[in-house]
Structure formats: structure tokens, C-alpha cells
Design a protein around this motif. Sequence first.
Motif, PDB file in Angstrom:
ATOM      1  N   ARG A  18       0.842  -1.212   0.000  1.00 36.51           N
ATOM      2  CA  ARG A  18       0.000   0.000   0.000  1.00 36.51           C
ATOM      3  C   ARG A  18       0.870   1.252   0.000  1.00 36.51           C
ATOM      4  N   THR A  19       1.903   1.232   0.832  1.00 32.59           N
ATOM      5  CA  THR A  19       2.801   2.378   0.926  1.00 32.59           C
ATOM      6  C   THR A  19       3.530   2.607  -0.394  1.00 32.59           C
ATOM      7  N   LEU A  20       4.043   1.543  -1.015  1.00 36.12           N
ATOM      8  CA  LEU A  20       4.706   1.670  -2.314  1.00 36.12           C
ATOM      9  C   LEU A  20       3.780   2.285  -3.351  1.00 36.12           C
ATOM     10  N   VAL A  21       2.564   1.771  -3.440  1.00 37.16           N
ATOM     11  CA  VAL A  21       1.601   2.275  -4.431  1.00 37.16           C
ATOM     12  C   VAL A  21       1.307   3.751  -4.179  1.00 37.16           C
ATOM     13  N   ALA A  22       1.081   4.113  -2.935  1.00 35.47           N
ATOM     14  CA  ALA A  22       0.779   5.510  -2.613  1.00 35.47           C
ATOM     15  C   ALA A  22       1.957   6.422  -2.946  1.00 35.47           C
ATOM     16  N   GLU A  23       3.162   6.015  -2.569  1.00 36.56           N
ATOM     17  CA  GLU A  23       4.320   6.879  -2.776  1.00 36.56           C
ATOM     18  C   GLU A  23       4.734   6.972  -4.245  1.00 36.56           C
ATOM     19  N   ILE A  24       4.617   5.874  -4.976  1.00 37.04           N
ATOM     20  CA  ILE A  24       4.915   5.929  -6.412  1.00 37.04           C
ATOM     21  C   ILE A  24       3.910   6.837  -7.117  1.00 37.04           C
ATOM     22  N   THR A  25       2.645   6.715  -6.752  1.00 40.92           N
ATOM     23  CA  THR A  25       1.604   7.560  -7.339  1.00 40.92           C
ATOM     24  C   THR A  25       1.875   9.030  -7.039  1.00 40.92           C
ATOM     25  N   GLN A  26       2.221   9.345  -5.791  1.00 38.75           N
ATOM     26  CA  GLN A  26       2.522  10.730  -5.407  1.00 38.75           C
ATOM     27  C   GLN A  26       3.727  11.268  -6.175  1.00 38.75           C
ATOM     28  N   THR A  27       4.745  10.438  -6.339  1.00 40.74           N
ATOM     29  CA  THR A  27       5.943  10.872  -7.064  1.00 40.74           C
ATOM     30  C   THR A  27       5.630  11.164  -8.529  1.00 40.74           C
ATOM     31  N   LEU A  28       4.859  10.292  -9.168  1.00 37.58           N
ATOM     32  CA  LEU A  28       4.485  10.538 -10.567  1.00 37.58           C
ATOM     33  C   LEU A  28       3.660  11.821 -10.694  1.00 37.58           C
ATOM     34  N   ALA A  29       2.791  12.074  -9.734  1.00 30.23           N
ATOM     35  CA  ALA A  29       1.988  13.301  -9.773  1.00 30.23           C
ATOM     36  C   ALA A  29       2.887  14.529  -9.622  1.00 30.23           C
ATOM     37  N   ARG A  30       3.818  14.473  -8.677  1.00 31.13           N
ATOM     38  CA  ARG A  30       4.690  15.614  -8.404  1.00 31.13           C
ATOM     39  C   ARG A  30       5.692  15.851  -9.537  1.00 31.13           C
ATOM     40  N   VAL A  31       6.334  14.805 -10.015  1.00 34.98           N
ATOM     41  CA  VAL A  31       7.425  14.959 -10.983  1.00 34.98           C
ATOM     42  C   VAL A  31       6.914  15.071 -12.414  1.00 34.98           C
ATOM     43  N   ALA A  32       5.916  14.260 -12.764  1.00 36.51           N
ATOM     44  CA  ALA A  32       5.478  14.195 -14.162  1.00 36.51           C
ATOM     45  C   ALA A  32       4.100  14.798 -14.400  1.00 36.51           C
TER      46      ALA A  32
END
Length: 69
Positions: A18-32
Motif C-alpha cells: 500500500r505504501t509503495l503504491v501511494a508513494e509511487i503515485t505521489q511521485t508521478l503526480a509531483r514529478v510528471a
Amino acid sequence: MPIVNLHIVRGLSVEQKRTLVAEITQTLARVAGAKPARTHIVIQEVADEDWGLEGQLVLDRRAAPPATA
């Protein structure tokens, strides 16, 4: 619509996933600038006897005593 395919050796808990999915999603939103509602994360678990690293199966690496410096 980003699709992330994450290969991992089996062993993570559901909470860790759950943590991986949330953090990867947040990173893609912030960076891309990816929209979280359209971001897909696929976790594929691989058995440690089916994964190799540095010329050894992960299964064997886990069974070996730690290397000393």
C-alpha cells in the motif's frame, strides 16, 4: 495514463505494498504531473528461486552467511 510495472521478490506485507503504491503515485503526480486517478501500479511478485542477483539466486544469497569486510 502512467502504468508502472513493479517486480519484487515475494515477502512484502500488504501494508508495505500500500505504501509503495501511494508513494509511487505521489511521485508521478509531483514529478510528471500524472493524475493519480489515472495512474496504475502493477506489483508482480517473483519467488526468490526465480530471481538472480550478482550471479546467484536470491534464495541462495539469503541462505548464505553475511560477507565480512
